[in-house]
Design an enzyme around this catalytic site. Sequence first.
Site, mmCIF file in Angstrom:
data_model
loop_
_atom_site.group_PDB
_atom_site.id
_atom_site.type_symbol
_atom_site.label_atom_id
_atom_site.label_comp_id
_atom_site.label_asym_id
_atom_site.label_seq_id
_atom_site.Cartn_x
_atom_site.Cartn_y
_atom_site.Cartn_z
ATOM 1 N N SER A 153 10.375 -1.377 -2.276
ATOM 2 C CA SER A 153 9.065 -0.935 -1.792
ATOM 3 C C SER A 153 9.115 -0.199 -0.471
ATOM 4 O O SER A 153 8.074 0.145 0.083
ATOM 5 C CB SER A 153 8.142 -2.146 -1.659
ATOM 6 O OG SER A 153 8.683 -3.078 -0.744
ATOM 7 N N SER A 157 4.677 1.324 2.267
ATOM 8 C CA SER A 157 3.861 0.512 3.166
ATOM 9 C C SER A 157 3.754 -0.923 2.701
ATOM 10 O O SER A 157 2.691 -1.534 2.746
ATOM 11 C CB SER A 157 2.472 1.113 3.344
ATOM 12 O OG SER A 157 2.582 2.347 3.989
ATOM 13 N N ALA A 161 0.884 -3.941 3.332
ATOM 14 C CA ALA A 161 0.345 -4.677 2.188
ATOM 15 C C ALA A 161 0.519 -6.172 2.373
ATOM 16 O O ALA A 161 -0.374 -6.966 2.057
ATOM 17 C CB ALA A 161 1.020 -4.212 0.894
ATOM 18 N N ASP A 203 -1.629 3.419 6.762
ATOM 19 C CA ASP A 203 -1.226 2.463 5.738
ATOM 20 C C ASP A 203 -2.317 1.440 5.470
ATOM 21 O O ASP A 203 -2.724 1.223 4.319
ATOM 22 C CB ASP A 203 0.054 1.745 6.172
ATOM 23 C CG ASP A 203 1.202 2.699 6.422
ATOM 24 O OD1 ASP A 203 1.124 3.860 5.966
ATOM 25 O OD2 ASP A 203 2.172 2.290 7.073
#
Length: 440
Positions: A153, A157, A161, A203
């Site tokens: 990932s 961002s 998250a 983000d």
Amino acid sequence: MGGFSWPSEAELNELKKVVAEMAGRTTDDVKVVVSPYRICPLGAHIDHQGGAVSAMTINKGILLAFVRSGNPEMVLRSAQFGGEVRFRVDESNHPKKVAKAEEVFNANGSTKLEEECCWGRYARGAAYALKSKGNILNQGIIGLISGSSGLDSSGLSSSAAVGLAYLLALENANNISISPTDNIEYDRLIENEYLGLNNGILDQSAILLSKQGCLTFMDCKTKEYKLVNPSNLKENDVNGVPKSYKILLACSGLKHALTSDTGYNRRVSECREAARVLLDDAGKHEVDAVLSNVEREVYEAHKDKLEPLLARRAEHYFSENMRVMKGVEAWASGRMDDFGKLITASGRSSIDNYECGCKPLIELYEVLLRAPGVLGARFSGAGFRGCCIALVDSDKASEAASFVKNEYNKLEPELVGNITQEAAVLICESGDGARVIASP
């Protein structure tokens, strides 16, 4: 657009079952925070300067299943990392620069200094951010956090998250009502103040504000935003049916922690230095040194005063800001081909002017541009590791994914060995923003 649902019922049920067993509750008591990853088609590296950005969330991301603990204790496990994180939300908590190393509890109850299990610091950061703004926390959570399976990932961002997932869970557990705009600020506190990363607010904003099928446009200076629908797709019609798009995520196999690399923060400083030179030369000595405070006319009139490196940083900012504006217009009118070309130009400026990326990421970017049906591509995130994104014609998405896998493997076989085959190139769709799901 159609496509598979995320999270699936099976994913939700599996997480709820684990948390119910951890807490001695029923699965009906378990809630789940859905906190998606984001991509930034246009607006690379300018949010920290107050520039204009675009973003959307995808149907991949973070899931945090939780119940109230009934007391101030936090008990957390991760589907990706070992150990169990424990702390109290009512204890003193300090930012990274003064914080003690975090303790992580093994299954046998012993403790060790946090190493790979640094995932727990985001939960601590969420508690710190909420309390620093005067919120009283008396309820912790018992929870299990999980990222999308097999996906690297980085560049999507994931840190924002994760931070937002903990914020939403703690707010829910403590019956605190926080607006999305306030949560943007709270997550900025986690990342900037608690973890020491000098990023902007793109983000957090994208993850909280986005809606499926829309492009989120935000002015990072004024914090104003709007959701843009592609209302007119005539130029992309095929026999009267609008041509749809999908998003490719192509993983490079590179892994590197953003907060331990000086490249990101150094470039932020260089942008501010460029702004200071331009503003001082224009006689605006009291104006805060960020490039959004430099009018385009001032930049054009005084840019010859910048040394070459700072000139490249400023050129990226002003050209990227213009690409965002043009991109919003293209998206709103359904001109996906034009939108894709702007994405590609953004990627090129990130390489040439912002000077981020490295050989494997640049190779992956170039491979994507040659893939069938790809309308545009660029790095995702800071560009120092992780993945590239591409906008692709839905009808050719599978063909493009196979092409990228094969061609990138020829160039970087060792890095490809770090990636699971199913996660090397993912076909994704846009999704909704972060939310809490309660059992029906």
